[in-house]
Every structure is written in C-alpha cells, then in structure tokens.
Scaffold this motif. Structure first.
Motif, PDB file in Angstrom:
ATOM      1  N   CYS A 102       0.831  -1.209   0.000  1.00 46.47           N
ATOM      2  CA  CYS A 102       0.000   0.000   0.000  1.00 46.47           C
ATOM      3  C   CYS A 102       0.865   1.259   0.000  1.00 46.47           C
ATOM      4  O   CYS A 102       0.725   2.125  -0.873  1.00 46.47           O
ATOM      5  N   VAL A 153      -3.347   8.326  -3.647  1.00 41.34           N
ATOM      6  CA  VAL A 153      -4.195   7.495  -2.785  1.00 41.34           C
ATOM      7  C   VAL A 153      -5.195   6.703  -3.616  1.00 41.34           C
ATOM      8  O   VAL A 153      -5.383   5.496  -3.400  1.00 41.34           O
ATOM      9  N   LEU A 157      -5.323   2.443  -3.887  1.00 42.04           N
ATOM     10  CA  LEU A 157      -6.441   1.630  -3.397  1.00 42.04           C
ATOM     11  C   LEU A 157      -6.709   0.379  -4.239  1.00 42.04           C
ATOM     12  O   LEU A 157      -6.821  -0.717  -3.686  1.00 42.04           O
ATOM     13  N   THR A 160      -3.997  -2.245  -3.702  1.00 38.34           N
ATOM     14  CA  THR A 160      -4.073  -2.907  -2.404  1.00 38.34           C
ATOM     15  C   THR A 160      -5.277  -3.828  -2.310  1.00 38.34           C
ATOM     16  O   THR A 160      -5.172  -4.974  -1.856  1.00 38.34           O
ATOM     17  N   LEU A 161      -6.430  -3.341  -2.724  1.00 43.67           N
ATOM     18  CA  LEU A 161      -7.661  -4.136  -2.613  1.00 43.67           C
ATOM     19  C   LEU A 161      -7.614  -5.390  -3.474  1.00 43.67           C
ATOM     20  O   LEU A 161      -8.182  -6.426  -3.104  1.00 43.67           O
TER      21      LEU A 161
END
Length: 316
Positions: A102, A153, A157, A160-161
């Motif tokens: 992340c 950011v 996301l 990471t997700l």
C-alpha cells in the motif's frame, strides 16, 4: 497442492539479501547508514525550505513535498529489513505485507507525480518567464500538490484491494527484502488476471502518463533553450533545471532497470539488486543532488546550521 486463504494465512518469509552471518552484520550497518542519510538529508531539505523565505517558491515547495515522499518511500521498506536482520527473523504477516504494498505504491506514485509537477514548473519558468508568477501561483501549487496526493491514494487503493482477494499456496517465501507485488503474485494460487489488469492500468496512469508529461515539458524546454542566442543565457536556463533532470534520470533509470531486469531474466536475485537502486539509492541521493548543485539550498542550509550551533551552545 494445499491452498490457504488470506484470512488464515501464516507469515510470509522475506528471504532478503543473504544468509551469511558475516555479511549480515555488514549489510545491517550499510542499510542503517543509507537510511539515516536519506531521512536526515530529506529532513534538512524540508527544514531549509520552511525556514528560509527566499525558498518559498513553487520549485522548492514541490521539492519539499518530494523529500517528504522520499522519506515515506524509504521508511516503507528499510526499517522492516533492518529489524529482520537484527532479530534474525524473516517473517512478515499478511497485514504487514499488504501495508508495505500500500505505502510503496502511495509514495512511489507521489514521486512520479511530483517530478511531473516540477517539470511543468521548469517549463513555465523557461518557456513563459514573463507570465510565470501569474501561471504558477501559490494557490495553483497548493492545489496541484494536494491533487497529486489524492491521485496517489486513489491509485494505491485498487492495487491494495486487489491483493486482498488472493489466496496463497504453501510456499510463502518471497525472494526479496520487502513485499514486492510481482513477487507476491508469483506465490498466489488465485487467478491473477484482475491483478495484472489493475497493475498495468495504474502503471499507465501513474507512471507512463507522468513520464510522458516530463518528456513533453523537456522537449519544449530544450527547444526554447536552443533559441537563446548567447551561451551564457543557455547555460543559465539549463542550470535552472539541471538538478531536476538529473533526479528524473536517476529515478526513472533505476525504476525501469528493476522491471526490465525482471522481464529479461527469471532471476529474482537480479531483480533484488536492481530494486536496491530504486528504493534506497535514489531517495538518498536526491538531497545531495539538489543541495550540491543549488546555491539557494546551500545558503539556506548554512543558515539552518548557523542557527542550530548557537542554540546548542546555550543549552549546554
């Protein structure tokens, strides 16, 4: 082969650089020194920009943000590597691994975007000097900086997700000193089509587009410099973007080296060594490049040190 879902997954094993005990002590000292130099150098750049009113300009505003991103980028990987060497432990939890992925993408993307903003700043300064103050206003600089963090950011996301949906096999060994996403994807038992689509899509938006913007800016910059008649004028114009151009070359050169070496050879060891340049050497050298080639930064740092010494003398 046994499959293991992430909710029940054990620790990943970061194989690191070497298992030789003699080399590990040397490696620990080297990594610690590089980390301390990186953090100290970038903090000094931030302190110099904040404390000196002469540096309250768009270029140095973006530079201070770049230094902050470099501190975060390095702190994502090196402290864990140092701890593993010190404790002789190679484990990292799934949550810790996802956190590294992340923040690695967050600060890496921020580096990309800030270098692009700095290239735009140099483009306006050299190609449109008379309108520079109007075009690159403080309000616009603040909006662009906030926008770059927001985009970073939003880009982080999906990366990471998409990892959270993966399940892993019994082999949990990562031939790296941090959780590098390409190495993680090699360990999964899940279909990685979605992950690959996400990786390439984010890379296009947050790496290819920024690099294209930098190249376009510098094509215009060089074109404008070549139209300057005097050699002194050409040198002065080029010197204003020399440090940034060197940092861009170092950042993208080492970054491309990581992925080209991974594509050219299946050796994880080659990818590991290339990653050292990308994740450690570049953030460490950035403060030196800007301070050694920039008179304003050297003067500001001189003022910082001159104020620190009397204060320390009074405290003692």
């Amino acid at each position: 082969m046994e499959r293991r879902n992430q909710t029940g997954a054990g620790d990943f094993i970061l194989l690191g650089f070497t298992n030789d005990p003699d080399l590990q002590s040397l490696l620990f000292g080297l990594l610690l020194a590089m980390y301390l130099i990186t953090v100290t150098g970038n903090l000094l750049i931030i302190l110099a920009v904040i404390s000196d009113s002469h540096l309250h300009t768009p270029m140095y505003f973006f530079l201070s943000n770049l230094s902050l991103a470099d501190i975060g980028f390095t702190s994502t990987t090196i402290p864990k590597a140092l701890r593993n060497i010190q404790t002789q432990s190679k484990g990292i939890t799934f949550a810790g691994c996802v956190s590294q992925i992340c923040f690695f993408f967050l600060f890496g993307s921020q580096d990309n975007l800030l270098l692009t903003l700095m290239a735009y700043d140099r483009f306006v300064a050299i190609c449109h000097p008379l309108h520079y103050v109007v075009i690159v206003s403080p309000q616009l600089c603040l909006l662009m900086a906030l926008g770059s963090w927001l985009v970073s950011v939003l880009g982080m996301l999906p990366e990471t997700l998409s990892v959270l949906r993966l399940s892993f096999c019994t082999n949990m060994e990562i031939p790296h000193f941090f959780c590098d996403l390409p190495e993680i994807l090699k360990l999964t038992c899940s279909d990685t089509l979605i992950n690959n689509i996400v990786v390439y899509s984010v890379a296009i938006v947050l790496a290819v587009f920024p690099l294209s913007g930098i190249l376009l800016s510098y094509s215009q910059i060089f074109s404008s410099i070549l139209r300057i008649s005097s050699a002194k004028g050409k040198y002065k114009s080029f010197s204003t973007c020399g440090s940034h151009l060197l940092v861009v070359s170092l950042f993208y050169g080492t970054g491309l080296g990581v992925y080209l070496s991974s594509a050219a050879t299946p050796s994880s060891r080659m990818s590991l060594m290339a990653s050292v340049l990308y994740t450690m050497l570049t953030p460490m050298l950035n403060p030196f490049i800007y301070s050694l080639r920039n008179r304003d930064i050297k003067v500001a740092l001189g003022r910082v040190f001159s104020q620190t010494v009397p204060l320390r003398a009074r405290l003692t």
